[in-house]
Design a protein around this motif. Structure first.
Motif, PDB file in Angstrom:
ATOM      1  N   ARG A 144     -57.354   6.732  27.215  1.00 38.55           N
ATOM      2  CA  ARG A 144     -58.135   5.957  26.288  1.00 38.55           C
ATOM      3  C   ARG A 144     -57.281   5.624  25.008  1.00 38.55           C
ATOM      4  O   ARG A 144     -57.256   4.782  24.544  1.00 38.55           O
ATOM      5  CB  ARG A 144     -59.362   6.807  25.915  1.00 38.55           C
ATOM      6  CG  ARG A 144     -60.330   6.690  27.146  1.00 38.55           C
ATOM      7  CD  ARG A 144     -61.595   7.398  26.789  1.00 38.55           C
ATOM      8  NE  ARG A 144     -62.553   7.434  27.801  1.00 38.55           N
ATOM      9  CZ  ARG A 144     -63.602   8.304  27.999  1.00 38.55           C
ATOM     10  NH1 ARG A 144     -63.929   8.969  26.863  1.00 38.55           N
ATOM     11  NH2 ARG A 144     -64.690   8.393  28.852  1.00 38.55           N
ATOM     12  N   ARG A 145     -56.697   6.828  24.526  1.00 40.52           N
ATOM     13  CA  ARG A 145     -55.885   6.676  23.385  1.00 40.52           C
ATOM     14  C   ARG A 145     -54.595   5.750  23.701  1.00 40.52           C
ATOM     15  O   ARG A 145     -54.362   4.867  22.586  1.00 40.52           O
ATOM     16  CB  ARG A 145     -55.331   8.256  23.093  1.00 40.52           C
ATOM     17  CG  ARG A 145     -56.279   9.058  22.470  1.00 40.52           C
ATOM     18  CD  ARG A 145     -55.712  10.176  21.697  1.00 40.52           C
ATOM     19  NE  ARG A 145     -54.777  11.022  22.354  1.00 40.52           N
ATOM     20  CZ  ARG A 145     -55.275  12.273  22.849  1.00 40.52           C
ATOM     21  NH1 ARG A 145     -56.660  12.487  22.626  1.00 40.52           N
ATOM     22  NH2 ARG A 145     -54.424  12.654  23.504  1.00 40.52           N
ATOM     23  N   THR A 146     -54.203   5.688  24.867  1.00 42.23           N
ATOM     24  CA  THR A 146     -53.036   5.009  25.098  1.00 42.23           C
ATOM     25  C   THR A 146     -53.517   3.413  25.099  1.00 42.23           C
ATOM     26  O   THR A 146     -52.879   2.628  24.495  1.00 42.23           O
ATOM     27  CB  THR A 146     -52.265   5.098  26.524  1.00 42.23           C
ATOM     28  OG1 THR A 146     -51.642   6.456  26.409  1.00 42.23           O
ATOM     29  CG2 THR A 146     -51.011   4.252  26.759  1.00 42.23           C
ATOM     30  N   MET A 147     -54.636   3.152  25.832  1.00 43.80           N
ATOM     31  CA  MET A 147     -55.053   1.944  25.940  1.00 43.80           C
ATOM     32  C   MET A 147     -55.625   1.071  24.461  1.00 43.80           C
ATOM     33  O   MET A 147     -55.298   0.113  24.033  1.00 43.80           O
ATOM     34  CB  MET A 147     -56.459   1.729  26.935  1.00 43.80           C
ATOM     35  CG  MET A 147     -56.049   2.095  28.273  1.00 43.80           C
ATOM     36  SD  MET A 147     -54.866   0.650  28.936  1.00 43.80           S
ATOM     37  CE  MET A 147     -56.245  -0.744  28.867  1.00 43.80           C
ATOM     38  N   GLU A 148     -55.918   2.111  23.735  1.00 49.13           N
ATOM     39  CA  GLU A 148     -56.225   1.907  22.233  1.00 49.13           C
ATOM     40  C   GLU A 148     -55.297   1.424  21.336  1.00 49.13           C
ATOM     41  O   GLU A 148     -54.981   0.365  20.781  1.00 49.13           O
ATOM     42  CB  GLU A 148     -57.249   2.675  21.559  1.00 49.13           C
ATOM     43  CG  GLU A 148     -58.684   3.022  21.972  1.00 49.13           C
ATOM     44  CD  GLU A 148     -59.379   4.175  21.412  1.00 49.13           C
ATOM     45  OE1 GLU A 148     -58.655   5.022  20.793  1.00 49.13           O
ATOM     46  OE2 GLU A 148     -60.386   4.627  21.966  1.00 49.13           O
TER      47      GLU A 148
END
Length: 473
Positions: A144-148
């Motif tokens: 999720r952090r990477t996609m954000e």
């Protein structure tokens, strides 16, 4: 005074597990006896009520609930747990009271077309049966952090959501996941791979509705079995270190498996649905809204705006109780172009029009291109051509395209559903036709080669000024 003495519990050190379980059985007998006594008093109290009072006494019920919540707090028990038990108990006593009084009620006006209500385990229970491991939770959180970061342009890579149109065979799905995990490492300097894992299929008319609804693929609709099977599959994929993306179709399903999802899509048929906009506003993942089946983007743009704001709507909580869900809004909504209305919209002109629509709405120009569906006329062999065109646009300086989607499985194409499941070809889609594994590897390696220099330039230049995101108001 320690907690055990405070609650009158004596646990000798010599007790075995068998002894503890025997003690639990004894306590359960006493609890049931007390419930029977409680029920007797409730029925006795009912005899003092007049017809005008009605069966339910809401004020008295709330007084009881307040009282037991306070007692629970004194005993170190969760007040919410005790409240849930008491409300269920009181409702049960009312049903007994009505039955004992011979109450028949008015003619049936509800559920005339409902054949049955099959009880589901509450989400909390399913999660306890199939808990997320530490490694799986880490995969989801990092994903999720990477996609954000990709959506914010802090990570210059291209996100690629790739995988089967639908999961119907979990063995073949895990085979695909293991292969994709290796490929993800190979291309990770340029592409960030997220496995497409779809368990629900919206149908234009009729057809198989997906693994959750019909896991046995025979119209038996063993939803409880399908829900647990889907969660186990997501857990196994996450434990490989591979993030997953899915479509949110049923508004209840995310309660059962949302903790194992990295990225979510709202489909072309549901982007204009208020139910799904409400749902999206509370999801913990970045969420892509697909343009409508007619190819227009306005509905999806409005959905991004709507989902970014707080909402309140009816749903269930983790204990399965009907609740008013109040959300904060999802800041990471973005547009997915999937074509429609008989034409694709992955080309530079269509992308520019979509950028203008987003800018006009005050939204970041953040776009994911779906290489399948109407953008490839559902011909899997066209998907690599769409990917190549997207790479060309990025190489020419486009900064709005941050990701792509592809439908891919072990074997090329699709196959009709068979009554004899053993006759199905391994690793071949039973819904939309997919690109085969070898062709997928070739397409992604080519995309990496085409984009490596552009991604390196982005990385060296650093992130641009933060885009204005829709915020709650």
């Amino acid at each position: 005074m320690n907690d055990e003495k405070k609650r009158g519990i004596s646990l000798p050190d010599c007790m075995t597990l068998r002894d503890v379980r025997a003690s639990i059985d004894d306590v359960d007998r006493r609890i049931v006896a007390l419930l029977a006594e409680r029920r007797g008093y409730a029925l006795q109290a009912a005899r003092f009520k007049s017809a005008a009072d009605g069966v339910k006494d809401p004020a008295r019920e709330e007084q009881v609930v307040r009282n037991v919540r306070a007692l629970a707090g004194e005993e170190g028990i969760e007040p919410e747990l005790v409240e849930t038990l008491y409300r269920d108990m009181i409702a049960g006593f009312v049903r007994v009271e009505l039955t004992s009084a011979g109450h028949r009620g008015p003619p049936a006006l509800e559920n005339l077309n409902v054949a049955a209500f099959d009880a589901m385990l509450p989400p909390e229970e399913v999660k306890l049966r199939i808990p997320a491991s530490e490694r799986a939770a880490r995969t989801v959180a990092e994903g999720r952090r990477t996609m954000e970061a990709i959506l914010d342009r802090r990570d210059p890579r291209l996100a690629v959501v790739v995988g089967p149109c639908s999961i119907h065979d979990t063995d073949a799905g895990l085979d695909y996941a293991r292969r994709l995990r290796e490929l993800a490492d190979e291309v990770s300097d340029t592409l960030y791979l997220v496995m497409r894992v779809y368990f629900e299929k919206p149908r234009t008319s009729v057809g198989w509705e997906g693994l959750t609804n019909d896991p046995r693929m025979n119209d038996s609709f063993q939803v409880k079995e399908g829900m647990e099977l889907a969660r186990r599959f997501l857990l196994e994929v996450a434990e490989l270190g591979l993030p997953t993306g899915t479509e949110a179709l049923d508004p209840i399903a995310p309660h059962y498996r949302g903790d194992l999802i990295t990225w979510t899509a709202i489909g072309a048929r549901t982007s204009e649905s208020q139910t799904h906009r409400n749902l999206a506003s509370g999801l913990s993942t970045p969420i892509g809204f697909k343009n409508g089946t007619d190819g227009e983007v306005d509905g999806a743009v409005n959905a991004i705006l709507s989902a970014a704001r707080p909402h309140a709507f009816l749903g269930i909580n983790d204990q399965g109780r009907s609740s008013v869900i109040r959300t904060r809004g999802n800041r990471y909504g973005h547009l997915v172009l999937r074509g429609g209305g008989g034409r694709p919209n992955f080309d530079s002109v269509s992308v520019a029009i979509a950028e203008q629509a987003l800018a006009k709405a005050g939204l970041p120009q953040t776009i994911v291109i779906d290489c399948s569906h109407a953008n490839s006329w559902k011909k899997p062999e066209v998907q690599p051509l769409v990917m190549r065109d997207v790479a060309s646009q990025i190489r020419q300086g486009n900064r709005s395209i941050v990701g792509v989607m592809m439908e891919s499985f072990l074997e090329t194409g699709s196959q009709p559903m068979s009554a004899e499941l053993s006759q199905l070809r391994y690793g071949c889609s039973v819904t939309d036709p997919c690109l085969g594994w070898d062709q997928t590897v070739e397409a992604l390696r080519e995309a990496r080669a085409l984009l490596r220099e552009a991604v390196d330039e982005r990385r060296q230049a650093g992130a641009p000024a933060p885009a204005q995101r829709a915020t709650a108001s």
